[in-house]
Scaffold this active site. Sequence first.
Site, short mmCIF file in Angstrom:
data_model
loop_
_atom_site.label_atom_id
_atom_site.label_comp_id
_atom_site.label_asym_id
_atom_site.label_seq_id
_atom_site.Cartn_x
_atom_site.Cartn_y
_atom_site.Cartn_z
N ASN A 101 10.95 -6.20 -10.39
CA ASN A 101 9.63 -6.76 -10.11
C ASN A 101 9.46 -7.05 -8.62
O ASN A 101 8.59 -7.82 -8.22
CB ASN A 101 9.37 -8.03 -10.93
CG ASN A 101 10.25 -9.19 -10.52
OD1 ASN A 101 11.26 -9.03 -9.82
ND2 ASN A 101 9.89 -10.40 -10.94
N ASP A 175 2.90 -12.57 -18.92
CA ASP A 175 4.17 -11.91 -18.65
C ASP A 175 4.70 -11.19 -19.88
O ASP A 175 5.19 -10.06 -19.80
CB ASP A 175 5.20 -12.94 -18.19
CG ASP A 175 4.88 -13.51 -16.83
OD1 ASP A 175 4.72 -12.73 -15.89
OD2 ASP A 175 4.78 -14.73 -16.71
#
Length: 411
Positions: A101, A175
């Site tokens: 990420n 998320d």
Amino acid sequence: MTKKKALAGVTVVELATFIAVPAAGRILADMGANVIKVESLDGDNIRYTAPTEGRPVNPHEDTTFDLENANKRGIALNTKTAAGQKILFELLEKADIFLTNWRPKARDRAGLDYKTLKQKFPHLVYACVTGYGDTGPDQDLPGFDYTAFYARGGILGSLYQKGTMPMNVIPGLGDHQCAMALASGVLAAYIHAKNTGEGEYVSTNLLHTSIYTQAIMIQAAQYKEHGQPYPIDRRTTTSPFILAYKTKDDRFIQICMPVYDAYYSKFMTCIGREDLAQDARYTHLQDVAKHKRSPEVYDIIWQQMAQKTVKEWREIFMANDIPFSVAQLWEEVLEDKQAWAIDTFYRMQYANGSEKALVRPPIRFLESGLPDYQRGPLLGEDTPTILQELGYSADEIAKLEASRDVSVWRE
């Protein structure tokens, strides 16, 4: 005999923090993949969020870290040193899938961009999550689900009672949706790589995921001559049959009857207004909307629902097959018999004697069965084992630890 897991033999290297990408790694780990979590020497930031979630800080009982990192192994690595970078690339050489990420510019600086890694490892499936995507003017903005998913995506500005204020949001909702999207893309790319020997770049982001989640209403917002612009007053919404109503004991019940006309007579009878069951003013939603009578129907339902308790309404609605659900509190969800029956939760026995209910990802395999729920690795817990698998001797590992290229868990 335990059957082989779907991803047994697949190696995943995860270089990521917080929730979305680690959650995707957790899904793959549950499927049997060998997921190696690479952390900095300070560790994943999610190890330190307990106070904001109302939990005690305890590395030996960290429910959030375990949720996102169960069934993985962990190595603590200084990726800024030459030795640390060497180890990372040695891990990638043996990997089938790489998850990260890191933002685009950070990946470029570290030589971890897709173009560079594709040249070194053409078979590698490279997957990432960002806040706002890999292109465009905002690609390098820091992105969390509070900002990119809830706010920028339109949830906070639209889905609250008009005249009040946006909801109190919680971490992880955006998320976890990103994680499931990424996992599905990774699995397709892995099949492609197995069939062709060619890797692929897979990405998703919080902004797009949020917009996709709300796509029905965002698309409908283009028809400005129809409907109501959000935020709305729930009392004046087009259909009063898709709202939550307060009961006698100050609880809320959500009803959901999208086809208003089909349920009208039955529902009015259920709530004790048989006198209105065939009332032509209210039987057809098109007429209700045309004559702006939705507030009248809303008030009728509100008044009736306040006459009985949740327990009483539950019995009535279940007997009449009315689609509904009590708006449960988290404490009630933890005791929900149906949630336990479908193996939503796992009873984690921690070494300190504590038992906690931990949540599984919502994917289930019948033949290979439920995965074990092994806690996430302590910071650097598996560093020696992983380095040994790469061919490092005990002396070499000790030198790497002494020079702060790696760290090893110490009590």
